[in-house]
Scaffold this motif. Structure first.
Motif, PDB file in Angstrom:
ATOM      1  N   ALA A 132       0.824  -1.208   0.000  1.00  0.00           N
ATOM      2  CA  ALA A 132       0.000   0.000   0.000  1.00  0.00           C
ATOM      3  C   ALA A 132       0.862   1.263   0.000  1.00  0.00           C
ATOM      4  O   ALA A 132       0.448   2.299  -0.504  1.00  0.00           O
ATOM      5  CB  ALA A 132      -0.937  -0.001   1.202  1.00  0.00           C
ATOM      6  N   VAL A 133       2.072   1.167   0.553  1.00  0.00           N
ATOM      7  CA  VAL A 133       2.958   2.335   0.574  1.00  0.00           C
ATOM      8  C   VAL A 133       3.180   2.831  -0.853  1.00  0.00           C
ATOM      9  O   VAL A 133       3.041   4.022  -1.154  1.00  0.00           O
ATOM     10  CB  VAL A 133       4.314   1.987   1.246  1.00  0.00           C
ATOM     11  CG1 VAL A 133       5.305   3.127   1.080  1.00  0.00           C
ATOM     12  CG2 VAL A 133       4.113   1.665   2.720  1.00  0.00           C
ATOM     13  N   ILE A 134       3.479   1.894  -1.748  1.00  0.00           N
ATOM     14  CA  ILE A 134       3.748   2.282  -3.138  1.00  0.00           C
ATOM     15  C   ILE A 134       2.464   2.773  -3.809  1.00  0.00           C
ATOM     16  O   ILE A 134       2.471   3.676  -4.625  1.00  0.00           O
ATOM     17  CB  ILE A 134       4.390   1.113  -3.919  1.00  0.00           C
ATOM     18  CG1 ILE A 134       5.060   1.633  -5.187  1.00  0.00           C
ATOM     19  CG2 ILE A 134       3.440   0.020  -4.274  1.00  0.00           C
ATOM     20  CD1 ILE A 134       6.419   2.127  -4.942  1.00  0.00           C
ATOM     21  N   LEU A 147      -7.964   4.568  -1.277  1.00  0.00           N
ATOM     22  CA  LEU A 147      -7.874   3.103  -1.242  1.00  0.00           C
ATOM     23  C   LEU A 147      -6.521   2.653  -0.702  1.00  0.00           C
ATOM     24  O   LEU A 147      -6.424   1.706   0.080  1.00  0.00           O
ATOM     25  CB  LEU A 147      -8.074   2.521  -2.641  1.00  0.00           C
ATOM     26  CG  LEU A 147      -9.486   2.554  -3.196  1.00  0.00           C
ATOM     27  CD1 LEU A 147      -9.488   2.165  -4.662  1.00  0.00           C
ATOM     28  CD2 LEU A 147     -10.383   1.630  -2.398  1.00  0.00           C
ATOM     29  N   GLY A 148      -5.469   3.348  -1.129  1.00  0.00           N
ATOM     30  CA  GLY A 148      -4.125   3.011  -0.675  1.00  0.00           C
ATOM     31  C   GLY A 148      -3.992   3.186   0.827  1.00  0.00           C
ATOM     32  O   GLY A 148      -3.448   2.328   1.527  1.00  0.00           O
ATOM     33  N   LYS A 214     -13.017  -3.430 -10.090  1.00  0.00           N
ATOM     34  CA  LYS A 214     -13.258  -2.007  -9.877  1.00  0.00           C
ATOM     35  C   LYS A 214     -12.101  -1.392  -9.076  1.00  0.00           C
ATOM     36  O   LYS A 214     -11.633  -0.298  -9.371  1.00  0.00           O
ATOM     37  CB  LYS A 214     -14.589  -1.826  -9.140  1.00  0.00           C
ATOM     38  CG  LYS A 214     -14.984  -0.394  -8.952  1.00  0.00           C
ATOM     39  CD  LYS A 214     -16.389  -0.295  -8.389  1.00  0.00           C
ATOM     40  CE  LYS A 214     -16.674   1.124  -7.932  1.00  0.00           C
ATOM     41  NZ  LYS A 214     -17.952   1.257  -7.245  1.00  0.00           N
ATOM     42  N   GLY A 215     -11.650  -2.139  -8.083  1.00  0.00           N
ATOM     43  CA  GLY A 215     -10.541  -1.661  -7.249  1.00  0.00           C
ATOM     44  C   GLY A 215      -9.286  -1.422  -8.064  1.00  0.00           C
ATOM     45  O   GLY A 215      -8.616  -0.400  -7.920  1.00  0.00           O
ATOM     46  N   THR A 393      -7.400  -4.136  -4.560  1.00  0.00           N
ATOM     47  CA  THR A 393      -6.923  -3.312  -5.672  1.00  0.00           C
ATOM     48  C   THR A 393      -5.760  -3.949  -6.414  1.00  0.00           C
ATOM     49  O   THR A 393      -5.274  -3.391  -7.375  1.00  0.00           O
ATOM     50  CB  THR A 393      -6.457  -1.935  -5.155  1.00  0.00           C
ATOM     51  OG1 THR A 393      -5.418  -2.150  -4.199  1.00  0.00           O
ATOM     52  CG2 THR A 393      -7.570  -1.157  -4.530  1.00  0.00           C
ATOM     53  N   SER A 394      -5.296  -5.100  -5.936  1.00  0.00           N
ATOM     54  CA  SER A 394      -4.108  -5.675  -6.545  1.00  0.00           C
ATOM     55  C   SER A 394      -4.419  -7.023  -7.173  1.00  0.00           C
ATOM     56  O   SER A 394      -5.139  -7.843  -6.597  1.00  0.00           O
ATOM     57  CB  SER A 394      -3.031  -5.814  -5.460  1.00  0.00           C
ATOM     58  OG  SER A 394      -2.308  -7.012  -5.600  1.00  0.00           O
ATOM     59  N   THR A 395      -3.879  -7.243  -8.355  1.00  0.00           N
ATOM     60  CA  THR A 395      -4.099  -8.512  -9.045  1.00  0.00           C
ATOM     61  C   THR A 395      -3.468  -9.659  -8.258  1.00  0.00           C
ATOM     62  O   THR A 395      -4.005 -10.764  -8.217  1.00  0.00           O
ATOM     63  CB  THR A 395      -3.482  -8.447 -10.455  1.00  0.00           C
ATOM     64  OG1 THR A 395      -3.921  -7.244 -11.064  1.00  0.00           O
ATOM     65  CG2 THR A 395      -3.908  -9.610 -11.308  1.00  0.00           C
TER      66      THR A 395
END
Ligand SMILES: Nc1nc2c(ncn2[C@@H]2O[C@H](COP(=O)(O)OP(=O)(O)OP(=O)(O)O)[C@@H](O)[C@H]2O)c(=O)[nH]1
Ligand SMILES: [Mg+2]
Length: 459
Positions: A132-134, A147-148, A214-215, A393-395
């Motif tokens: 999430a930092v990136i 979201l991050g 969506k994310g 949010t990440s694949t």
């Protein structure tokens, strides 16, 4: 590697009021003290305090720059190690010279993401938080940032652990019944409990997976391809959306040969928009390669803007329609400024229904608001808010969830088919393993390296 004291310039390259060189590790404080002249006497710096003075080269005492320094002792730091930050002037030279003398004192240059990697390895944050930092650093819109931050403060991690905990408990039951096969009742209880818990967990996983597409789009932006026949006004549309003459526009069909990519913010959502070569059969070698790229852009897109020229008779291109398939798509009836009768629009919108039709003029700037509304409607069913609940949010996370899902479905099948408990235990282990990849409980060093190598140096 973990024993080293690492250092890097943590602010972006270029000129700025200040720039920061950061160090982390057991030698950080000693190196900081050796390379800094305090303006007033300091015997032992107080942790998390800022001191004024000069960065010096300890070899010859030469002043490198005027600076502020802070010493932050473990464990209340980003990496959970001793951290020292030097705020010097924000130019390439003051920063690299400061870094050089720090390295000369025994620190090692940090690899990309190594500070965050240490925060993870030292247990201050889990892997999802580190990622999430990136995400926060790269956020292009308010929503992506929101979201991050949610992920950074551990919302996703908590959700994952809410699935993980009951699974661990039933695994304990299962293992008990393997260890004490004579207790039939333990096994019976375990089977009922496994079914109940796996249904519950599958439900939670489904909810999370449903947010993933969506994310991802909210985080990365909508990949949007402008496609259509030659000369319909695709490049003109790109230019008007960007508010600048980015693409060459001429009245010669086949002007655009290459794909052009630009970013833009539409109603708070990032769009990565690609202008493409008009799709047609052509003998021209260069144009043919351009058309090939258009096809690729079409395949990669999350959203398609299919442009047509209202002054010409329109026959939907089979190839384009097939590539669009079920993807969100908006048909853009361009050059309405040249239209003599609106009947054509009515007929067109009936032809393309249920896909939405937006009437526009790229040269006269008509219909832009309608287009923005249609984009939001198509991609987010009208609402672009990051939902109150958590979003994936990440694949990488989505794939781990899908594998957990498969393993849990296998668990259910095994129970329903009356398989032996030790087989059920294997599937339960796989489910837990896949889930643990999200937060980093079960993760190989290679994957950790790979994830952090996407970071920037100094983070
Ligand atoms: N009147 C009018 N002319 C337009 C409009 N949009 C584009 N044109 C003209 O149409 C011609 C083609 O425009 P482009 O934007 O180059 O079209 P394209 O689809 O990118 O064409 P290719 O790159 O060849 O595939 C130019 O002469 C534009 O000025 C419009 O809304 N109204
Ligand atoms: Mg063009």
């Amino acid at each position: 590697m973990l024993e080293d004291t690492i250092a890097a310039i943590s602010t972006p390259p270029g000129e700025g009021g200040i720039g920061i060189v950061r160090m982390s590790g057991s030698a950080a404080e000693a190196i900081g003290l050796a390379t800094f002249n305090f303006a007033s006497r300091v015997d032992k710096p107080i942790t998390h305090h800022l001191y004024y003075g000069h960065v010096i080269n300890p070899i010859n005492g030469k002043i490198i720059d005027e600076a502020l320094i802070s010493f932050m002792r473990a464990p209340h730091t980003f990496t959970r190690e001793d951290v020292v930050e030097v705020n010097c002037h924000g130019g390439i030279l003051p920063l690299t010279k400061t870094l050089e003398i720090i390295l000369a004192q025994g620190a090692r240059m940090a690899t990309p993401g190594e500070f965050t990697q240490r925060a993870f390895l030292n247990g201050r944050i889990d892997l999802a938080q580190a990622e999430a930092v990136i995400q926060v650093i790269r956020a292009k819109t308010d929503i992506a940032m929101e979201l991050g931050v949610k992920q950074l403060v551990g919302q996703l991690s908590r959700e994952v652990s809410a699935i993980r905990k009951p699974l661990l408990t039933i695994l304990a039951h299962v293992e008990a019944s393997i260890d004490y096969p004579e207790h039939q009742d333990v096994e019976e209880l375990a089977r009922d409990e496994i079914l109940r818990v796996s249904i519950l967990c599958l439900d939670k996983i489904n909810t999370l997976v449903a947010t993933a597409d969506k994310g991802r789009i909210l985080r990365e932006g909508i990949r949007t391809a402008i496609v259509g026949s030659p000369n319909v006004g695709k490049s003109s549309l790109l230019n008007v959306l960007l508010g600048q003459q980015r693409a060459i526009v001429t009245d010669i069909p086949g002007t655009t040969r290459d794909v052009l990519e630009e970013s833009l913010n539409v109603g708070g959502v990032a769009l990565t928009i690609v202008d493409t070569a008009g799709i047609r059969d052509t003998a021209d070698e260069i144009e043919r390669m351009g058309v090939e790229r258009s096809r690729q852009a079409l395949a990669d897109a999350d959203l398609i803007l299919y442009v047509l020229d209202v002054t010409e008779e329109w026959v939907p291109d089979n190839e384009i329609m097939r590539a669009i398939g079920a993807k969100p798509c908006i048909i853009i009836a361009n050059k309405v400024d040249l239209l003599l009768s609106v009947d054509i629009l009515t007929t067109l919108s009936q032809t393309v229904a249920p896909k939405p039709l937006v009437a526009m003029s790229a040269t006269e700037m008509l219909g832009l608001t309608d287009l923005e509304e249609a984009i939001i409607q198509q991609v987010f069913s009208g609402s672009v808010r990051a939902e109150e609940s958590i979003m994936v949010t990440s694949t990488r996370h989505k794939n781990a969830l899908l594998r957990t899902h498969t393993a849990l479905s296998d668990v259910q099948d095994a129970i329903n088919l009356g398989y032996a408990v030790d087989l059920i235990a294997i599937d339960l282990h796989s489910a837990l393993e896949a889930l643990g990849e999200i937060t980093g409980e079960n993760i190989g060093p290679d994957l950790v390296e790979e994830i952090f190598s996407n970071f920037c140096i100094g983070k």
